[in-house]
Motif scaffolding. Structure first.
Motif, PDB file in Angstrom:
ATOM      1  N   ALA A  55     -16.176   9.471   0.060  1.00  9.09           N
ATOM      2  CA  ALA A  55     -15.986   8.125   0.600  1.00  9.09           C
ATOM      3  C   ALA A  55     -16.547   7.059  -0.339  1.00  9.09           C
ATOM      4  N   LEU A  56     -17.725   7.326  -0.895  1.00  6.42           N
ATOM      5  CA  LEU A  56     -18.346   6.354  -1.797  1.00  6.42           C
ATOM      6  C   LEU A  56     -17.568   6.230  -3.109  1.00  6.42           C
ATOM      7  N   SER A  57     -16.912   7.309  -3.537  1.00  5.69           N
ATOM      8  CA  SER A  57     -16.175   7.260  -4.798  1.00  5.69           C
ATOM      9  C   SER A  57     -15.025   6.265  -4.733  1.00  5.69           C
ATOM     10  N   TRP A  58     -14.482   6.048  -3.549  1.00  9.18           N
ATOM     11  CA  TRP A  58     -13.401   5.069  -3.377  1.00  9.18           C
ATOM     12  C   TRP A  58     -13.892   3.758  -2.791  1.00  9.18           C
ATOM     13  N   ALA A  59     -15.034   3.764  -2.127  1.00 13.27           N
ATOM     14  CA  ALA A  59     -15.544   2.543  -1.499  1.00 13.27           C
ATOM     15  C   ALA A  59     -15.893   1.474  -2.531  1.00 13.27           C
ATOM     16  N   ALA A 118       0.836  -1.210   0.000  1.00 17.94           N
ATOM     17  CA  ALA A 118       0.000   0.000   0.000  1.00 17.94           C
ATOM     18  C   ALA A 118       0.867   1.256   0.000  1.00 17.94           C
ATOM     19  N   ILE A 119       1.980   1.216   0.742  1.00 19.10           N
ATOM     20  CA  ILE A 119       2.890   2.362   0.763  1.00 19.10           C
ATOM     21  C   ILE A 119       3.502   2.581  -0.614  1.00 19.10           C
ATOM     22  N   ALA A 120       3.901   1.477  -1.255  1.00 22.19           N
ATOM     23  CA  ALA A 120       4.456   1.589  -2.605  1.00 22.19           C
ATOM     24  C   ALA A 120       3.414   2.145  -3.571  1.00 22.19           C
ATOM     25  N   THR A 121       2.162   1.717  -3.414  1.00 23.52           N
ATOM     26  CA  THR A 121       1.094   2.209  -4.277  1.00 23.52           C
ATOM     27  C   THR A 121       0.816   3.683  -4.002  1.00 23.52           C
ATOM     28  N   PHE A 122       0.980   4.089  -2.750  1.00 23.78           N
ATOM     29  CA  PHE A 122       0.851   5.508  -2.397  1.00 23.78           C
ATOM     30  C   PHE A 122       1.850   6.348  -3.195  1.00 23.78           C
ATOM     31  N   VAL A 123       3.088   5.867  -3.270  1.00 21.49           N
ATOM     32  CA  VAL A 123       4.127   6.583  -4.016  1.00 21.49           C
ATOM     33  C   VAL A 123       3.746   6.663  -5.493  1.00 21.49           C
ATOM     34  N   VAL A 124       3.269   5.537  -6.024  1.00 21.86           N
ATOM     35  CA  VAL A 124       2.884   5.480  -7.438  1.00 21.86           C
ATOM     36  C   VAL A 124       1.705   6.417  -7.715  1.00 21.86           C
ATOM     37  N   GLY A 125       0.718   6.417  -6.817  1.00 25.20           N
ATOM     38  CA  GLY A 125      -0.461   7.256  -7.014  1.00 25.20           C
ATOM     39  C   GLY A 125      -0.145   8.734  -6.983  1.00 25.20           C
ATOM     40  N   THR A 126       0.875   9.098  -6.218  1.00 28.38           N
ATOM     41  CA  THR A 126       1.225  10.507  -6.080  1.00 28.38           C
ATOM     42  C   THR A 126       1.657  11.124  -7.402  1.00 28.38           C
ATOM     43  N   ILE A 139      -7.057  -1.877   1.420  1.00 32.63           N
ATOM     44  CA  ILE A 139      -5.859  -1.243   1.948  1.00 32.63           C
ATOM     45  C   ILE A 139      -4.995  -0.702   0.809  1.00 32.63           C
ATOM     46  N   ILE A 140      -4.907  -1.464  -0.283  1.00 28.13           N
ATOM     47  CA  ILE A 140      -4.155  -0.982  -1.447  1.00 28.13           C
ATOM     48  C   ILE A 140      -4.767   0.314  -1.973  1.00 28.13           C
ATOM     49  N   PHE A 141      -6.090   0.362  -2.045  1.00 30.98           N
ATOM     50  CA  PHE A 141      -6.738   1.576  -2.533  1.00 30.98           C
ATOM     51  C   PHE A 141      -6.658   2.705  -1.520  1.00 30.98           C
TER      52      PHE A 141
END
Length: 395
Positions: free
Chosen positions: A301-305, A9-17, A131-133
């Motif tokens: 919240a719903l947009s990501w849920a 999830a942390i790695a995906t955080f970096v990628v999403g940024t 958690i990944i999202f």
């Protein structure tokens, strides 16, 4: 819950940024590279399109590689693409760097989802995906504001150096803590294209596409919407976006819990129509900022849920080769981002930004129709047999 999921999830955080960071520094890029603001804006468009196209192609090209090694190699390319962006002397080179970054990001996101789902017990799969999202949506809360602050203080290249440094840390963490992941059996390209004949999968892909189209019809123009309808000032805008990001993170986690608790199908059938209702109601809350903020938090919240439930649904619908629909779904999501931006722009040109929530809600209703269509289609016979085999093995 397997703690390695949080590393992913942390790695995906970096990628999403890296996808989100460019929007706040377009004026700085335009000034430094001597291009127009609209030309700088194309750096966002090309990222989304490259992301959408790359995911299924790269998944096929790398189908025989062991997943941990593939993840590390791709993360190394992601690192190099951000170094290239940081040192780009011209607009053309920066565009190439964005394409490389988008291509590697697309593969990393799908790998993060599939690896997280494979290293946890089936009962926790929805939460693992959630958690990944949360990592992706977390970049809305921390990554973008930090990047904007760096950009304003040290120039537009600074955020890319930050992302490159975080990429190195991610590589080290995954190198030492992520075990080797079994490589799925390679699926011939003909069979991969054959999945588009599966009405259940195609309906699910259109669910994602129209959901994101509806969301971005408003969200891509959220700042002018807030200024036009509520006269929001700059300092209040920062607070609103911060609350939006927090709600997005919470929604991603809650969506995973709902998918595990109720099942992916029930979660989708509940989340999508409520999302449409909330979007439709937003314009009626603009007379009161506190009421609007409550509605906005639910909308965010719903947009990501929906994402964890949708990913879980695709895995169950194609258990023999889950990478394929997940890759296509990633493409559908980014096409939805592009289409939503276009749709919102057309609404503004033809009428007014105040109508974007209602137009967006109509796209979400189309998404709900596609979801019902998909859910009422049977799982294809071959996929059903594989699903039963997997269930028997895990029983």
């Amino acid at each position: 819950m397997n703690p390695r999921v949080f590393i992913l999830a942390i790695a995906t955080f970096v990628v999403g940024t890296v996808e989100l960071i460019i929007g706040g520094t377009l004026d700085l890029i335009a000034q430094d590279l001597q291009v127009s603001i609209s030309s700088a804006g194309q750096l966002i468009t090309i990222f989304s399109l490259a992301f959408a196209i790359s995911a299924p192609i790269l998944l096929h090209m790398t189908r025989r590689m062991e997943r941990k090694s593939l993840y590390l190699y791709t993360l190394a390319i992601f690192f190099l693409s951000n170094v290239l962006a940081a040192i780009s002397p011209t607009y053309s080179i920066l565009m190439v760097a964005r394409i490389l970054s988008a291509a590697s990001s697309s593969l990393l996101v799908v790998l993060s989802i599939t690896i997280a789902a494979s290293i946890v017990d089936p009962a926790y799969r929805g939460r693992a995906i959630g958690i990944i999202f949360m990592g992706i949506s977390g970049s809305l809360v921390l990554g973008v504001p930090v990047g904007l602050a760096l950009g304003n203080a040290f120039g537009w290249r600074a955020p890319f150096w930050l992302i490159a440094g975080l990429s190195i840390l991610s590589i080290l963490c995954l190198l030492f803590f992520l075990p080797k992941v079994e490589t799925p059996a390679p699926v011939p390209l003909r069979e991969q294209f054959a999945i588009l004949k599966d009405k259940k999968i195609v309906g699910a892909l259109f669910t994602s596409l129209f959901m994101l189209t509806g969301h971005l019809t408003l969200y891509a123009y959220f700042t002018p919407y807030l200024k036009s309808t509520m006269g929001v000032e700059a300092n209040t805008l920062g607070l609103i976006y911060f609350l939006f990001g927090l709600a997005a993170v919470a929604g991603g986690g809650a969506g995973g819990w709902f998918a595990d608790k109720w099942g992916a199908v029930k979660a989708i059938l509940l989340i999508v129509p409520i999302f449409a209702i909330v979007m439709s109601a937003l314009p009626f809350a603009t007379n009161s900022l506190p009421v609007f903020l409550v509605m906005m938090v639910i909308w965010s919240a719903l947009s990501w849920a929906i994402s964890p439930a949708q990913q879980h649904y695709l895995i169950r619908s194609s258990p023999a080769a889950p990478d394929i629909p997940l890759g296509l779904n990633t493409s559908a999501l980014h096409l939805g981002i592009a289409f939503g931006s276009i749709a919102g722009g057309m609404v503004i040109e033809q009428s007014s930004v105040i109508y974007t929530p209602w137009v967006g809600a109509m796209f979400v209703l189309l998404s709900f129709g596609c979801a019902i269509f998909s859910i009422t289609r049977p799982i294809r016979q071959g996929a059903e047999a594989t699903r039963q085999a997997v269930s028997n093995q895990t029983a």
